[in-house]
Scaffold this active site. Structure first.
Site, PDB file in Angstrom:
ATOM      1  N   TYR A   1      49.452 -36.174  68.301  1.00 53.64           N
ATOM      2  CA  TYR A   1      48.811 -37.414  67.855  1.00 53.64           C
ATOM      3  C   TYR A   1      49.311 -37.951  66.523  1.00 53.64           C
ATOM      4  O   TYR A   1      48.813 -38.961  66.061  1.00 53.64           O
ATOM      5  CB  TYR A   1      47.293 -37.268  67.829  1.00 53.64           C
ATOM      6  CG  TYR A   1      46.780 -36.032  67.119  1.00 53.64           C
ATOM      7  CD1 TYR A   1      46.989 -35.848  65.762  1.00 53.64           C
ATOM      8  CD2 TYR A   1      46.088 -35.051  67.819  1.00 53.64           C
ATOM      9  CE1 TYR A   1      46.531 -34.723  65.117  1.00 53.64           C
ATOM     10  CE2 TYR A   1      45.623 -33.912  67.185  1.00 53.64           C
ATOM     11  CZ  TYR A   1      45.858 -33.753  65.823  1.00 53.64           C
ATOM     12  OH  TYR A   1      45.403 -32.636  65.183  1.00 53.64           O
TER      13      TYR A   1
ATOM     14  N   LYS B   1      31.733 -38.030  66.111  1.00 55.66           N
ATOM     15  CA  LYS B   1      31.439 -36.797  66.849  1.00 55.66           C
ATOM     16  C   LYS B   1      30.322 -37.048  67.853  1.00 55.66           C
ATOM     17  O   LYS B   1      29.303 -37.646  67.510  1.00 55.66           O
ATOM     18  CB  LYS B   1      31.011 -35.689  65.876  1.00 55.66           C
ATOM     19  CG  LYS B   1      32.104 -35.267  64.914  1.00 55.66           C
ATOM     20  CD  LYS B   1      33.161 -34.404  65.575  1.00 55.66           C
ATOM     21  CE  LYS B   1      32.794 -32.949  65.646  1.00 55.66           C
ATOM     22  NZ  LYS B   1      32.925 -32.234  64.402  1.00 55.66           N
TER      23      LYS B   1
ATOM     24  N   CYS C   1      20.501  -0.948  93.713  1.00 49.43           N
ATOM     25  CA  CYS C   1      20.666   0.228  94.571  1.00 49.43           C
ATOM     26  C   CYS C   1      20.349   1.526  93.842  1.00 49.43           C
ATOM     27  O   CYS C   1      20.490   2.596  94.402  1.00 49.43           O
ATOM     28  CB  CYS C   1      22.076   0.280  95.149  1.00 49.43           C
ATOM     29  SG  CYS C   1      23.315   0.698  93.910  1.00 49.43           S
TER      30      CYS C   1
ATOM     31  N   CYS D   1      26.509  -0.835  97.563  1.00 53.32           N
ATOM     32  CA  CYS D   1      25.433  -1.527  96.854  1.00 53.32           C
ATOM     33  C   CYS D   1      25.155  -2.865  97.548  1.00 53.32           C
ATOM     34  O   CYS D   1      26.067  -3.679  97.723  1.00 53.32           O
ATOM     35  CB  CYS D   1      25.830  -1.763  95.396  1.00 53.32           C
ATOM     36  SG  CYS D   1      24.722  -2.886  94.523  1.00 53.32           S
TER      37      CYS D   1
ATOM     38  N   LYS E   1      39.051 -37.212  70.869  1.00 52.82           N
ATOM     39  CA  LYS E   1      39.187 -36.104  69.931  1.00 52.82           C
ATOM     40  C   LYS E   1      39.189 -34.815  70.749  1.00 52.82           C
ATOM     41  O   LYS E   1      38.162 -34.387  71.275  1.00 52.82           O
ATOM     42  CB  LYS E   1      38.027 -36.109  68.928  1.00 52.82           C
ATOM     43  CG  LYS E   1      38.193 -35.073  67.842  1.00 52.82           C
ATOM     44  CD  LYS E   1      37.158 -35.279  66.752  1.00 52.82           C
ATOM     45  CE  LYS E   1      37.350 -34.310  65.614  1.00 52.82           C
ATOM     46  NZ  LYS E   1      37.264 -32.905  65.998  1.00 52.82           N
TER      47      LYS E   1
ATOM     48  N   CYS F   1      28.216  -1.251  88.567  1.00 50.18           N
ATOM     49  CA  CYS F   1      27.661  -0.395  89.601  1.00 50.18           C
ATOM     50  C   CYS F   1      28.853  -0.046  90.479  1.00 50.18           C
ATOM     51  O   CYS F   1      29.514  -0.946  91.008  1.00 50.18           O
ATOM     52  CB  CYS F   1      26.620  -1.173  90.407  1.00 50.18           C
ATOM     53  SG  CYS F   1      26.193  -0.346  91.943  1.00 50.18           S
TER      54      CYS F   1
ATOM     55  N   GLU G   1      41.103 -42.970  70.046  1.00 47.55           N
ATOM     56  CA  GLU G   1      41.677 -41.843  70.802  1.00 47.55           C
ATOM     57  C   GLU G   1      40.602 -40.814  71.079  1.00 47.55           C
ATOM     58  O   GLU G   1      39.639 -40.718  70.331  1.00 47.55           O
ATOM     59  CB  GLU G   1      42.718 -41.108  69.949  1.00 47.55           C
ATOM     60  CG  GLU G   1      44.016 -41.776  69.846  1.00 47.55           C
ATOM     61  CD  GLU G   1      44.864 -41.130  68.756  1.00 47.55           C
ATOM     62  OE1 GLU G   1      44.557 -40.015  68.309  1.00 47.55           O
ATOM     63  OE2 GLU G   1      45.829 -41.768  68.363  1.00 47.55           O
TER      64      GLU G   1
ATOM     65  N   ASP H   1      39.253 -31.038  71.788  1.00 49.32           N
ATOM     66  CA  ASP H   1      38.624 -29.868  71.165  1.00 49.32           C
ATOM     67  C   ASP H   1      39.518 -28.636  71.332  1.00 49.32           C
ATOM     68  O   ASP H   1      39.362 -27.841  72.244  1.00 49.32           O
ATOM     69  CB  ASP H   1      37.254 -29.631  71.811  1.00 49.32           C
ATOM     70  CG  ASP H   1      36.361 -28.814  70.919  1.00 49.32           C
ATOM     71  OD1 ASP H   1      36.751 -28.547  69.764  1.00 49.32           O
ATOM     72  OD2 ASP H   1      35.265 -28.437  71.368  1.00 49.32           O
TER      73      ASP H   1
ATOM     74  N   CYS I   1      21.447   0.802  88.525  1.00 51.89           N
ATOM     75  CA  CYS I   1      21.641  -0.512  89.145  1.00 51.89           C
ATOM     76  C   CYS I   1      20.293  -1.015  89.652  1.00 51.89           C
ATOM     77  O   CYS I   1      19.608  -0.315  90.406  1.00 51.89           O
ATOM     78  CB  CYS I   1      22.626  -0.397  90.307  1.00 51.89           C
ATOM     79  SG  CYS I   1      22.716  -1.894  91.283  1.00 51.89           S
TER      80      CYS I   1
HETATM   81  S1  IVH Z   1      44.136 -37.108  63.664  1.00 44.03           S
HETATM   82  C1  IVH Z   1      44.480 -36.584  58.899  1.00 44.03           C
HETATM   83  N1  IVH Z   1      43.649 -37.297  66.206  1.00 44.03           N
HETATM   84  O1  IVH Z   1      40.324 -33.111  64.812  1.00 44.03           O
HETATM   85  C2  IVH Z   1      43.940 -35.887  60.100  1.00 44.03           C
HETATM   86  N2  IVH Z   1      42.887 -35.351  65.066  1.00 44.03           N
HETATM   87  O2  IVH Z   1      39.166 -33.142  61.565  1.00 44.03           O
HETATM   88  C3  IVH Z   1      44.685 -36.312  61.304  1.00 44.03           C
HETATM   89  N3  IVH Z   1      41.813 -33.722  66.523  1.00 44.03           N
HETATM   90  O3  IVH Z   1      42.166 -31.409  62.376  1.00 44.03           O
HETATM   91  C4  IVH Z   1      44.009 -35.834  62.522  1.00 44.03           C
HETATM   92  N4  IVH Z   1      42.038 -34.838  68.387  1.00 44.03           N
HETATM   93  O4  IVH Z   1      42.491 -30.781  64.822  1.00 44.03           O
HETATM   94  C5  IVH Z   1      43.500 -36.550  65.101  1.00 44.03           C
HETATM   95  N5  IVH Z   1      43.359 -37.579  68.485  1.00 44.03           N
HETATM   96  C6  IVH Z   1      43.205 -36.839  67.380  1.00 44.03           C
HETATM   97  C7  IVH Z   1      42.575 -35.578  67.408  1.00 44.03           C
HETATM   98  C8  IVH Z   1      42.432 -34.874  66.218  1.00 44.03           C
HETATM   99  C9  IVH Z   1      41.598 -33.715  67.842  1.00 44.03           C
HETATM  100  C10 IVH Z   1      41.376 -32.653  65.591  1.00 44.03           C
HETATM  101  C11 IVH Z   1      42.429 -32.171  64.631  1.00 44.03           C
HETATM  102  C12 IVH Z   1      41.901 -32.452  63.262  1.00 44.03           C
HETATM  103  C13 IVH Z   1      40.429 -32.605  63.523  1.00 44.03           C
HETATM  104  C14 IVH Z   1      39.831 -33.653  62.608  1.00 44.03           C
END
Ligand code: IVH
Length: 665
Positions: free
Chosen positions: A222, A309, A406, A426, A115, A421, A113, A117, A403
């Site tokens: 998720y 990551k 000007c 200007c 991740k 400004c 999946e 942010d 500025c």
């Molecule tokens: S599963 C047991 N799936 O990433 C932890 N986390 O440190 C279950 N996050 O705290 C998390 N996308 O905030 C999971 N598809 C995803 C995610 C996801 C973002 C974040 C979440 C979690 C941190 C992992």
């Protein structure tokens, strides 16, 4: 209407509004124009006002945000919200895979999946109703942010089944909302958010839910926390969450081996910039729940999952000087001029320093080595300085009092962090105003790049935007970079812009707080510049989407005598002052192949610009999105279409060439 009739109508309206809400915010595939949704919602609001006893907590009207809170209540999570172990390279992913195989053998698969942010939240439903939402906090105890979470349209207030379930997911701010939010904050002289994650977190930690309601947040769920039902696998869990009405991320994929897992990492690492939201890695989870149980947990994370990551998109380089730029509204923004450096696949030479306060807070000095960060398509920024690398030659940066363009005094308006400004004459502001006026969503005048605009000013050919329409061939041909052909093209483009519909002119004028969308709403509503300039504040406030600040800005704008003179000059020059565009919902055409469809445009188009084709599709009742997913109905692929086309082929989505459009457009 009797009480009984009102109840019947409300019972009809609620599920219908919920359905449209879900289509738009969860499935990314609306079936009706926004105005239809707004109309039904207005009707429900009115009925609930007349019959307050019929208003329930899970009504779709309850997403606007209630009264501000004094503080957030603490919430103890029934099951701890753990975090994931990280892998930063293939070797550590292989280590993880080996540990899994040692634990459960070879007969299993992973679900991969994205991740997201953002920030992790827990959503509690009792008998299908959303009753409490909380932040992760320290994993054991979070904060009750229910009222803020209710403002996120992708969070269902009522599920499709009356289950009691705790669901977890990542709340986030889409890149486009982040960009728009920072643009407004910059214009208002407020502090900018460093990235979408901070903006999302900042929005959800506001005690006043009205702020979160304005921030356009979304969520991907998720996982499931506390739940009495039976689910056998993670993939089944995600499908179940879909059927309950949640938004799950469509890009998930099954992987059997580390090689497949790495291919997925590489695929998304190359395409993350194309996604409309930020991701910072990939999560791999063992699919079957009994196997997850067998593997168990360490003190802080599950042994059955890992977060790969993406490499940090941060590099160190030297800051040579601070350049000051004056925006269209006079805000002065400092930009770092850097020793060129490669980051996230591009060469970075300039990065945002946001404002003077931030420069001092981070103690960034001219000559310092600094950390630069670039995420996806977000403008690079200076994150921090490295004082340990100082030689003593570095200089503390001081904002000038005047500025740089000007020489008038720079002013710090109370409550703002930015310096402005305030001289309306200007040259920098006039130049920026012209750049905005000719931009695509405004008057769309091709062939007027920044270099030419600067020359127009330095040659005294132009003082304000109306002078554009007085430019002559003999004047333009003398400018650098202007040949016969480009001069004629530019004149033709200027001439063509006279026929633009009102909303383009309105947006182009750069009235404070009036973006392209508000300009369109105003044009649809008032139809002519004359009607709009005579509109009272009350009439303006009557328009959906026009709030107090916008209404004040419009009234103040038209009160200025210079504005009346400018509009007169534009009109004299033959610039159209009325709305000629179709009213969207009237144009929406059920016969059209685009009606109710989610369309992605990719590759080089010959007959249309992307913007034109997008307008045509939207006017026919379709929706244009940026990335291909299983919710996409149609991909229109021009020459050299790349990954989006491939993805559409993989998903079996209809792909049209430009030629296929001919019978319809
Ligand atoms: S599963 C047991 N799936 O990433 C932890 N986390 O440190 C279950 N996050 O705290 C998390 N996308 O905030 C999971 N598809 C995803 C995610 C996801 C973002 C974040 C979440 C979690 C941190 C992992």
């Amino acid at each position: 209407m009797t009480h009984e009739e009102a109840k019947r109508r409300i019972d009809k309206l609620k599920p219908l509004i919920e359905k449209y809400n879900e289509e738009y915010h969860v499935n990314d595939a609306p079936s009706v124009p926004d105005s239809e949704y707004d109309r039904l919602k207005a009707e429900l609001i009115q009925l609930e006002e007349e019959y307050p006893d019929l208003k329930t907590d899970d009504s779709p009207t309850q997403r606007v945000g209630g009264p501000p809170l004094d503080s957030f209540q603490k919430v103890r999570h029934a099951q701890a919200m753990l975090s994931l172990d990280n892998a930063f390279d293939e070797a550590s992913l292989r280590d993880f895979d080996r540990r899994v195989r040692d634990g459960i053998g070879d007969s299993f698969s992973y679900v991969a999946e994205l991740k997201i942010d953002g920030l992790a939240v827990s959503l509690l439903y009792e008998n299908g109703r959303f009753v409490r939402g909380a932040t992760r906090g320290d994993g054991t105890t979070g904060e009750d942010i229910t009222e803020n979470l209710k403002t996120i349209h992708a969070i269902p207030l009522r599920l499709k089944e009356p289950v009691t379930i705790e669901v977890r997911g990542e709340a986030y701010m889409p890149k486009a909302s982040f960009k728009a939010l920072n643009e407004v904050r910059e214009e208002e002289g407020g502090a900018l958010f460093a990235n979408p994650r901070n903006a999302a977190a900042g929005s959800l930690r506001q005690l006043d839910p009205k702020i979160a309601a304005k921030r356009n947040l979304s969520i991907f769920v998720y996982s499931v926390g506390q739940f009495d039902g039976t689910l056998d696998s993670h993939s089944e869990t995600l499908d179940y969450l879909d059927t309950l009405g949640f938004k799950t991320n469509p890009e998930r994929q099954r992987c059997e081996t580390v090689e497949e897992a790495m291919a997925y990492v590489q695929y998304w690492s190359a395409r993350r910039a194309d996604l409309p939201y930020e991701i910072d890695g990939i999560v791999f989870k063992v699919d079957r729940l009994f196997q997850q149980e067998e593997l168990g947990f360490t003190a802080k994370s599950p042994r059955w999952a890992i977060a790969y990551k993406f490499p940090a998109e941060e590099v160190v380089t030297q800051l040579h000087e601070v350049e000051l730029n004056i925006g269209r509204t006079g805000v002065v923004t400092p930009t770092a001029i850097l020793e060129p450096v490669q980051v996230a696949g591009t060469t970075v030479q300039r990065a945002s320093l946001h404002n003077e306060d931030l420069i001092h807070e981070k103690d960034i000095r001219v000559g310092d080595y600094v950390i630069i960060k670039k995420a996806g398509d977000i403008i690079p920024e200076v994150v921090a300085s490295l004082p340990e690398r100082r030689t003593g030659e570095e200089e503390v940066f001081q904002m000038p009092k005047q500025c740089p363009e000007c020489d008038s005094e720079l002013i710090r308006i109370e409550g703002e962090v930015a310096l402005r400004c305030v001289n309306p004459q200007c040259p920098a502001q006039l130049r920026e105003a012209l750049i905005h006026f000719v931009s695509r969503n405004a008057m769309n005048i091709d062939g007027l790049g920044e270099k030419i605009i600067v020359q127009l000013f330095t040659h005294g050919l132009i003082q304000d935007v109306s002078d554009l329409y007085q430019l002559k061939y003999d004047q333009l041909i003398q400018l650098e970079r202007m040949g016969e052909k480009s001069t004629n093209n530019l004149l033709a483009s200027i001439d063509a812009s006279k026929g633009n519909s009102l909303e383009k002119l309105l947006f182009g004028l750069g009235i404070r707080f009036i973006g392209a969308k508000a300009a369109r709403t105003l044009a649809e509503r008032f139809h002519s510049m004359d009607h709009l300039r005579k509109a009272s504040k009350e009439e303006l406030l009557d328009v959906d989407e026009i709030g107090e600040k916008m209404a004040d800005a419009i009234v103040q704008y038209f009160e200025q005598p210079e504005v009346s003179a400018l509009l007169e000059r534009l009109e004299q020059a033959g610039v159209n002052m009325s709305y000629t565009g179709p009213i969207r919902e009237e144009a929406a055409n059920e016969e059209s192949p685009f009606y109710g469809k989610t369309v992605v445009l990719t590759g080089k188009l010959e007959r249309f610009t992307r913007g034109e084709l997008k307008d045509i599709i939207e006017q026919a009742g379709g929706k244009v999105t940026g990335s291909v997913s299983k919710k996409t109905d149609l991909v229109i692929a021009g020459e050299e279409a790349g990954s989006k086309r491939t993805k559409a082929e993989e998903l079996g989505i209809d792909i049209w060439s430009e030629a296929d459009l001919s019978p319809y457009i």
